[in-house]
Scaffold this active site. Structure first.
Site, short mmCIF file in Angstrom:
data_model
loop_
_atom_site.label_atom_id
_atom_site.label_comp_id
_atom_site.label_asym_id
_atom_site.label_seq_id
_atom_site.Cartn_x
_atom_site.Cartn_y
_atom_site.Cartn_z
N TYR A 192 0.83 -1.21 0.00
CA TYR A 192 0.00 0.00 0.00
C TYR A 192 0.87 1.27 0.00
O TYR A 192 0.63 2.21 -0.75
CB TYR A 192 -0.89 -0.05 1.24
CG TYR A 192 -1.96 1.02 1.34
CD1 TYR A 192 -3.13 0.93 0.59
CD2 TYR A 192 -1.81 2.09 2.23
CE1 TYR A 192 -4.12 1.90 0.71
CE2 TYR A 192 -2.81 3.05 2.35
CZ TYR A 192 -3.96 2.96 1.59
OH TYR A 192 -4.94 3.91 1.72
N LYS B 192 0.87 4.07 -2.89
CA LYS B 192 0.49 5.45 -2.59
C LYS B 192 1.62 6.44 -2.88
O LYS B 192 1.38 7.59 -3.26
CB LYS B 192 0.03 5.57 -1.13
CG LYS B 192 -1.31 4.86 -0.86
CD LYS B 192 -2.41 5.32 -1.79
CE LYS B 192 -3.80 4.98 -1.27
NZ LYS B 192 -4.87 5.39 -2.20
#
Length: 254
Positions: free
Chosen positions: A155, A159
């Site tokens: 993640y 991001k």
């Protein structure tokens, strides 16, 4: 309610719940026609009914951002129904949290696909309409996790990748009257953060409390907090703000 986005069409991916829904609601309240795609059919139907009840113009479709043909056909329908596509919010996301040594290939690939490939598919499809009309606003959803977060190597990477993606879009598309910016939320109360509490084996209330103790403003974030930042980037008057990442986290992040 204001008419800040009167005459504009906003397309929000992953817009049936949480941050995406909060963003879509803000656009609708401020006069925009709103299109939402999501993979969660049940939540989509609920959101559609709720928006229609409030008198908002809304388009919803079950579509997966990972499949470019599904994104493109949804956008075609939106432009033919509403007349333009002015604002794109790349918000669709998933979490498959785990420590690196326990993370599977599929945990990694799924997070990369939804966040990065999904945003690429949507931005590439949207820019065709935006370039033609010489106007557009692209807002990507990053996260404070881009700065590193234990148990989120997939993640965090995705991001952070979205921030480079945003800055490159800003450079390439600026001359067409299109800006690209990113909002990086901190701790926001959503179904996704509820799933995090479950994963680490504590109650959601405890997670909120622990998070708030680290936040200078002394409260957790709500989807509306992110919607405010998105609305700033999406505003016609923000045309000189391009390629920026704003952390909406109740305190400084860098």
């Amino acid at each position: 309610m204001s008419n800040q986005f009167e005459g504009r069409v906003a397309f929000v991916t992953g817009g049936s719940r949480g941050i995406g829904k909060g963003v879509a609601k803000r656009f609708a309240e401020d006069g925009a026609k709103v299109a939402i795609i999501d993979v969660n059919e049940e939540a989509l139907n609920e959101t559609q009914a709720e928006f229609k009840e409030q008198g908002y113009d809304i388009y919803v479709k079950k579509a997966n951002v990972v499949h470019s043909d599904e994104v493109e056909s949804a956008m075609e329908e939106v432009v033919s129904q509403f007349g333009s596509l002015d604002i794109l919010v790349n918000n669709a996301g998933v979490i498959r949290d785990n420590m690196l040594f326990k993370m599977t290939d599929s945990d990694w690939e799924q997070v990369m696909d939804v966040h990065l490939k999904g945003s690429f598919n949507a931005a590439r499809a949207a820019q065709k309409y935006m370039v033609k009309q010489k106007y557009g606003r692209i807002i990507n959803t990053s996260s404070t996790s881009a700065l590193g977060n234990r148990g989120q190597v997939n993640y965090s990477t995705a991001k952070a990748g979205l921030q480079g993606f945003t800055k490159t879009l800003a450079i390439e598309l600026g001359k067409f009257g299109i800006t690209a910016n990113a909002v990086a939320p901190g701790f926001i109360e959503t179904d996704m953060t509820k799933a995090t509490a479950e994963r680490i084996g504590i109650s959601f209330e405890d997670l909120v409390q622990a998070s708030v103790s680290q936040i200078p403003v002394g409260r957790s974030g709500k989807p509306e907090d992110i919607a405010n930042a998105v609305a700033f980037f999406a505003d016609e008057k923000s045309s000189f703000v391009n390629g920026q990442v704003i952390y909406v986290a109740g305190g400084p992040k860098d």
